[in-house]
Design an enzyme around this catalytic site. Sequence first.
Site, PDB file in Angstrom:
ATOM      1  N   SER A  17       0.821  -1.215   0.000  1.00  0.00           N
ATOM      2  CA  SER A  17       0.000   0.000   0.000  1.00  0.00           C
ATOM      3  C   SER A  17       0.854   1.264   0.000  1.00  0.00           C
ATOM      4  CB  SER A  17      -0.919   0.024   1.224  1.00  0.00           C
ATOM      5  OG  SER A  17      -1.810  -1.049   1.147  1.00  0.00           O
ATOM      6  N   LYS A  66      -9.418  -5.721  11.226  1.00  0.00           N
ATOM      7  CA  LYS A  66     -10.579  -5.309  10.423  1.00  0.00           C
ATOM      8  C   LYS A  66     -11.900  -5.445  11.178  1.00  0.00           C
ATOM      9  CE  LYS A  66      -8.569  -6.176   5.910  1.00  0.00           C
ATOM     10  NZ  LYS A  66      -8.673  -6.832   4.618  1.00  0.00           N
ATOM     11  N   GLY A 126     -11.431 -20.515   4.052  1.00  0.00           N
ATOM     12  CA  GLY A 126     -11.289 -19.539   5.129  1.00  0.00           C
ATOM     13  C   GLY A 126     -12.606 -18.837   5.403  1.00  0.00           C
ATOM     14  N   GLY A 129     -12.373 -12.147   7.846  1.00  0.00           N
ATOM     15  CA  GLY A 129     -12.890 -10.877   7.336  1.00  0.00           C
ATOM     16  C   GLY A 129     -12.948 -10.833   5.818  1.00  0.00           C
TER      17      GLY A 129
HETATM   18  N1  LIG Z   1      -5.792  -8.579  -2.173  1.00  0.00           N
HETATM   19  C1  LIG Z   1      -6.417  -7.855  -1.290  1.00  0.00           C
HETATM   20  O1  LIG Z   1      -6.820  -6.711  -1.538  1.00  0.00           O
HETATM   21  C2  LIG Z   1      -6.707  -8.444   0.052  1.00  0.00           C
HETATM   22  C3  LIG Z   1      -7.744  -7.935   0.836  1.00  0.00           C
HETATM   23  C4  LIG Z   1      -8.009  -8.531   2.058  1.00  0.00           C
HETATM   24  C5  LIG Z   1      -7.227  -9.598   2.506  1.00  0.00           C
HETATM   25  N2  LIG Z   1      -6.226 -10.061   1.728  1.00  0.00           N
HETATM   26  C6  LIG Z   1      -5.419 -11.205   2.162  1.00  0.00           C
HETATM   27  O2  LIG Z   1      -6.297 -12.249   2.544  1.00  0.00           O
HETATM   28  C7  LIG Z   1      -5.733 -13.022   3.606  1.00  0.00           C
HETATM   29  C8  LIG Z   1      -6.728 -13.177   4.751  1.00  0.00           C
HETATM   30  O3  LIG Z   1      -7.069 -11.926   5.304  1.00  0.00           O
HETATM   31  P1  LIG Z   1      -8.222 -11.804   6.418  1.00  0.00           P
HETATM   32  O4  LIG Z   1      -8.286 -10.373   6.776  1.00  0.00           O
HETATM   33  O5  LIG Z   1      -9.461 -12.473   5.964  1.00  0.00           O
HETATM   34  O6  LIG Z   1      -7.602 -12.646   7.616  1.00  0.00           O
HETATM   35  P2  LIG Z   1      -8.387 -13.268   8.836  1.00  0.00           P
HETATM   36  O7  LIG Z   1      -9.560 -12.449   9.212  1.00  0.00           O
HETATM   37  O8  LIG Z   1      -7.330 -13.542   9.835  1.00  0.00           O
HETATM   38  O9  LIG Z   1      -9.040 -14.626   8.284  1.00  0.00           O
HETATM   39  C9  LIG Z   1      -8.359 -15.601   7.646  1.00  0.00           C
HETATM   40  C10 LIG Z   1      -9.134 -16.918   7.776  1.00  0.00           C
HETATM   41  O10 LIG Z   1      -8.264 -17.899   7.260  1.00  0.00           O
HETATM   42  C11 LIG Z   1      -8.351 -19.081   8.034  1.00  0.00           C
HETATM   43  N3  LIG Z   1      -7.023 -19.373   8.579  1.00  0.00           N
HETATM   44  C12 LIG Z   1      -6.243 -18.588   9.366  1.00  0.00           C
HETATM   45  N4  LIG Z   1      -5.106 -19.210   9.688  1.00  0.00           N
HETATM   46  C13 LIG Z   1      -5.167 -20.420   9.098  1.00  0.00           C
HETATM   47  C14 LIG Z   1      -4.311 -21.551   9.081  1.00  0.00           C
HETATM   48  N5  LIG Z   1      -3.147 -21.555   9.752  1.00  0.00           N
HETATM   49  N6  LIG Z   1      -4.701 -22.633   8.377  1.00  0.00           N
HETATM   50  C15 LIG Z   1      -5.888 -22.657   7.707  1.00  0.00           C
HETATM   51  N7  LIG Z   1      -6.748 -21.614   7.712  1.00  0.00           N
HETATM   52  C16 LIG Z   1      -6.390 -20.524   8.389  1.00  0.00           C
HETATM   53  C17 LIG Z   1      -9.316 -18.826   9.184  1.00  0.00           C
HETATM   54  O11 LIG Z   1     -10.575 -19.416   8.867  1.00  0.00           O
HETATM   55  P3  LIG Z   1     -11.049 -20.738   9.675  1.00  0.00           P
HETATM   56  O12 LIG Z   1     -10.754 -20.458  11.126  1.00  0.00           O
HETATM   57  O13 LIG Z   1     -12.496 -20.839   9.403  1.00  0.00           O
HETATM   58  O14 LIG Z   1     -10.249 -21.880   9.152  1.00  0.00           O
HETATM   59  C18 LIG Z   1      -9.416 -17.314   9.223  1.00  0.00           C
HETATM   60  O15 LIG Z   1     -10.644 -16.856   9.648  1.00  0.00           O
HETATM   61  C19 LIG Z   1      -4.439 -12.305   3.989  1.00  0.00           C
HETATM   62  O16 LIG Z   1      -3.369 -12.946   3.372  1.00  0.00           O
HETATM   63  C20 LIG Z   1      -4.619 -10.910   3.422  1.00  0.00           C
HETATM   64  O17 LIG Z   1      -3.400 -10.269   3.102  1.00  0.00           O
HETATM   65  C21 LIG Z   1      -5.953  -9.509   0.508  1.00  0.00           C
END
Ligand SMILES: NC(=O)c1ccc[n+]([C@@H]2O[C@H](COP(=O)([O-])OP(=O)(O)OC[C@H]3O[C@@H](n4cnc5c(N)ncnc54)[C@H](OP(=O)(O)O)[C@@H]3O)[C@@H](O)[C@H]2O)c1
Length: 247
Positions: A17, A66, A126, A129
């Site tokens: 960013s 988030k 997953g 958020g």
């Molecule tokens: N490209 C973009 O603009 C953009 C935007 C937003 C996010 N992202 C990326 O998306 C990813 C997730 O972001 P987020 O904000 O959603 O994170 P988050 O809220 O922490 O959620 C990630 C989900 O992934 C699962 N997870 C977490 N650790 C895990 C593990 N060790 N093994 C298996 N599943 C696991 C969990 O679901 P369960 O507990 O149900 O398994 C968790 O709720 C990040 O890498 C972020 O950089 C990218």
Amino acid sequence: MEKKFGLIGLTVSHSFSKSFFDEKFFREGLRDYHYDLYELKEIKDLKKLLGDNPELCGLNVTIPYKEQVIQLLNDVDATAKKIGAVNVIKIKDGKLRGVNTDSDAFLESVEKWFPNEPGSKALILGTGGSSKAVQEALKKLNIPFQTVSRSKGTGDITYDELSKNGNIISESKLIINTTPLGMSPNTNTMAPIDFDKITPQHYVYDLIYNPARTQFLQKAEMRNATIKNGLEMLHIQAEKSWAIWNN
Ligand SMILES: NC(=O)c1ccc[n+]([C@@H]2O[C@H](COP(=O)([O-])OP(=O)(O)OC[C@H]3O[C@@H](n4cnc5c(N)ncnc54)[C@H](OP(=O)(O)O)[C@@H]3O)[C@@H](O)[C@H]2O)c1
């Protein structure tokens, strides 16, 4: 007049960013505008950050804040409320308004890439958020989906149930990784799905953009699937953040 923007999260050094906004401010001749990365140990440190930086006009929010940030905001827009996650904060007259641009950014990106034919189905890995933002986008696109979680009862199915029912991957031509597995610096890992079921008809989207090709996307590419990383989504959501801060 000096204006500050930035990204808050627990670890933000990997983020693209800052370079995105630094280049934008340079291109548009906005010499007094700055974008900085702010690592917060806890979300309550946001109050001190705002006190120390009265020039802050807008913030992006990343993992793990988030959802937690919502309690500190004066106002949250309808989509962010529905999703339960905020990735953009507009700061005006000391008031904080939360918005979610991840969902519309994903929608715009996937809409022009995935051929949404009758009967198309999606699988979302997953349930955090960004998964909720993706779910909202797929609802708007009328693409039915199932969510996969590590824990029973959190998503529609668990990884264990997914591995026992091979038809789910075969039938879900759109597969989206919303877990942080494979994100830099922990690039040597990925969500546990059976790649033998991936075909050239599959479209595999990883929200991660650093590295550009996660292990997950590499495996899908080896099966001749069409792949996409999260960089375009990041750029679209950043432009949407900019529009919100300037509105
Ligand atoms: N490209 C973009 O603009 C953009 C935007 C937003 C996010 N992202 C990326 O998306 C990813 C997730 O972001 P987020 O904000 O959603 O994170 P988050 O809220 O922490 O959620 C990630 C989900 O992934 C699962 N997870 C977490 N650790 C895990 C593990 N060790 N093994 C298996 N599943 C696991 C969990 O679901 P369960 O507990 O149900 O398994 C968790 O709720 C990040 O890498 C972020 O950089 C990218």
